[in-house]
Design a protein around this motif. Structure first.
Motif, short mmCIF file in Angstrom:
data_model
loop_
_atom_site.label_atom_id
_atom_site.label_comp_id
_atom_site.label_asym_id
_atom_site.label_seq_id
_atom_site.Cartn_x
_atom_site.Cartn_y
_atom_site.Cartn_z
N LEU A 58 1.15 -1.22 -0.15
CA LEU A 58 0.07 0.02 0.04
C LEU A 58 0.71 1.37 0.08
CD1 LEU A 58 -2.64 -1.17 2.49
CD2 LEU A 58 -3.22 -0.89 0.01
N MET A 59 2.12 1.23 0.59
CA MET A 59 2.97 2.53 0.44
C MET A 59 3.65 2.75 -0.98
SD MET A 59 5.01 2.44 4.14
CE MET A 59 5.80 3.86 3.75
N SER A 60 3.59 3.77 -1.31
CA SER A 60 4.09 4.10 -2.61
C SER A 60 5.50 4.23 -2.59
CB SER A 60 3.64 5.62 -3.13
OG SER A 60 4.12 6.62 -2.36
N TYR A 61 6.16 4.07 -3.53
CA TYR A 61 7.66 4.64 -3.49
C TYR A 61 8.01 5.82 -2.92
CZ TYR A 61 12.02 6.31 -5.48
OH TYR A 61 13.26 7.09 -5.97
N ALA A 62 7.31 6.83 -3.43
CA ALA A 62 7.77 8.01 -2.92
C ALA A 62 7.68 8.21 -1.27
CB ALA A 62 6.93 9.15 -3.34
N GLU A 63 6.65 7.60 -0.68
CA GLU A 63 6.52 7.27 0.73
C GLU A 63 7.65 6.54 1.36
OE1 GLU A 63 1.70 7.58 1.40
OE2 GLU A 63 2.46 5.74 0.43
N GLY A 86 10.73 -3.04 -6.30
CA GLY A 86 11.16 -1.94 -7.23
C GLY A 86 9.85 -1.14 -7.79
N TYR A 87 8.87 -1.46 -7.63
CA TYR A 87 7.63 -0.64 -7.84
C TYR A 87 7.45 -0.62 -9.38
CZ TYR A 87 8.19 0.83 -2.89
OH TYR A 87 8.53 0.71 -1.79
N GLY A 88 7.50 -1.74 -9.91
CA GLY A 88 7.40 -1.84 -11.26
C GLY A 88 8.27 -2.77 -11.97
N ASN A 89 8.47 -2.41 -13.19
CA ASN A 89 9.19 -3.20 -14.07
C ASN A 89 10.88 -2.87 -13.91
OD1 ASN A 89 10.05 -0.69 -15.33
ND2 ASN A 89 8.80 -1.23 -17.23
N PRO A 116 0.92 -6.79 -5.73
CA PRO A 116 1.50 -6.11 -4.73
C PRO A 116 2.14 -7.05 -3.58
CG PRO A 116 -0.87 -5.99 -4.27
CD PRO A 116 -0.62 -6.52 -5.70
N LYS A 117 3.35 -6.56 -2.95
CA LYS A 117 4.07 -7.64 -2.33
C LYS A 117 3.22 -7.61 -0.96
CE LYS A 117 6.35 -6.86 1.00
NZ LYS A 117 7.64 -6.26 1.13
N ARG A 118 3.67 -8.81 0.00
CA ARG A 118 3.36 -8.65 1.31
C ARG A 118 4.17 -9.25 2.30
NH1 ARG A 118 -1.68 -10.96 1.01
NH2 ARG A 118 -1.98 -9.96 -0.82
N CYS A 119 4.15 -8.98 3.59
CA CYS A 119 4.88 -9.24 4.47
C CYS A 119 5.34 -10.93 4.10
CB CYS A 119 4.33 -9.17 6.11
SG CYS A 119 5.41 -10.11 7.38
N GLY A 120 6.77 -11.31 4.19
CA GLY A 120 7.23 -12.71 4.08
C GLY A 120 6.72 -13.87 5.05
N HIS A 121 5.92 -13.35 6.13
CA HIS A 121 5.58 -14.43 7.13
C HIS A 121 4.10 -14.40 7.33
CE1 HIS A 121 9.45 -15.49 8.93
NE2 HIS A 121 9.77 -14.45 8.20
#
Length: 290
Positions: A58-63, A86-89, A116-121
């Protein structure tokens, strides 16, 4: 020395680096004051702290870059920033790596999860195909080589859906592509952790989430296995949240003098009031009644 140089020097030492993870500038200052050598901006904790939401992309690259910059400006510790996917390609990966270097990070983590990724656990995570994963690390290494100095921490979450063999194969290729530190997320047993360290080159990082999937082994055992960094991504946030919840419960029950309060003088000192006042004495215009 650049932040990356300081991290390289630490990794060259023959010892385990215990790394409490921060989530904002204040938590990073406390880690530095406690005498630790480095820290990591936990994506899980930073997302909770900054936007009050789970680590689900949910957090953007800029944040994320802004949060990393605030932390780097507050401490002299080498900071490893969480660059997620990496927020894209691959071109986005290059921008992410360069931006985290400009923010002051000593290293940036790039992973092979789908977006979108998620916590690894936590449940529901998956990884991209090999070639896309390799392109991400190739792009990260290219950005490192062509821009500001920064190390690449390459992470794979392939253990969860594709098994440990695939995770090790991916991490080995990450090393061949030029990654500086390898991170195989969520091995489930000590035997798996030993395979990771025995079969992969260079510095490896263990991620110890209390109550997570990876065994919470003592530091001496992690060092003997062969890990160079032991990250504790949620220890400080879990401790802080527990203290805040108990303090609020105490106040709600009519007992405002909660048991977890830091002395006001120490609070001011740790935040930096005393240092500010001492330095401001050199400037008459900065002097203010206290």
């Amino acid at each position: 020395m650049t932040p990356a140089d300081r991290l390289r020097a630490l990794l060259a030492e023959d010892r385990l680096l215990t790394m409490p993870c921060c989530f904002d500038a204040l938590s990073a200052k406390l880690i530095e004051q406690a005498g630790f050598d480095l820290t990591f901006m936990s994506g899980f904790a930073a997302s909770a702290s900054r936007i009050g939401a789970p680590d689900l992309g949910l957090m953007s690259y800029a944040e994320v870059q802004d949060q990393a910059r605030n932390i780097c400006e507050a401490v002299s510790l080498p900071l490893i920033g969480d660059g997620d996917t990496g927020y894209g390609n691959a071109m986005n990966v290059r921008r992410t790596v360069a931006g985290m270097a400009r923010a002051g990070c000593a290293a940036v983590m790039i992973e092979d999860q789908v977006a979108p990724k998620r916590c690894g656990h936590t449940p529901g995570k998956d990884v991209v195909g090999r070639e896309e994963a390799f392109d991400r690390i190739r792009a990260a290494v290219d950005a490192r080589n062509e821009g500001p100095d920064i190390l690449i921490l390459a992470r794979t979450d392939a253990r969860h859906t594709l098994g440990l063999d695939e995770a090790i194969a991916r991490a080995a290729r990450f090393a061949e592509l030029g990654a500086d530190i390898l991170f195989v997320e969520a091995p489930k047993t000590e035997a798996e952790m030993r395979r990771v360290c025995d079969e992969l080159p260079g510095p490896k990082m263990a991620n110890i989430v209390e109550g997570g999937e990876t065994p919470d082994l003592p530091a001496a055992v992690l060092e003997e296995i062969g890990y160079r960094i032991a990250a504790y991504p949620l220890s400080l946030m879990a401790a802080a949240m527990k203290a805040m919840v108990e303090t609020l419960e105490s106040m709600a029950a009519g007992h405002p003098r909660a048991p977890h309060l830091m002395d006001f003088a120490e609070l001011r000192r740790r935040i930096g009031f005393d240092d500010y006042y001492a330095r401001s004495e050199a400037y008459a215009s900065a002097a203010r009644p206290r």
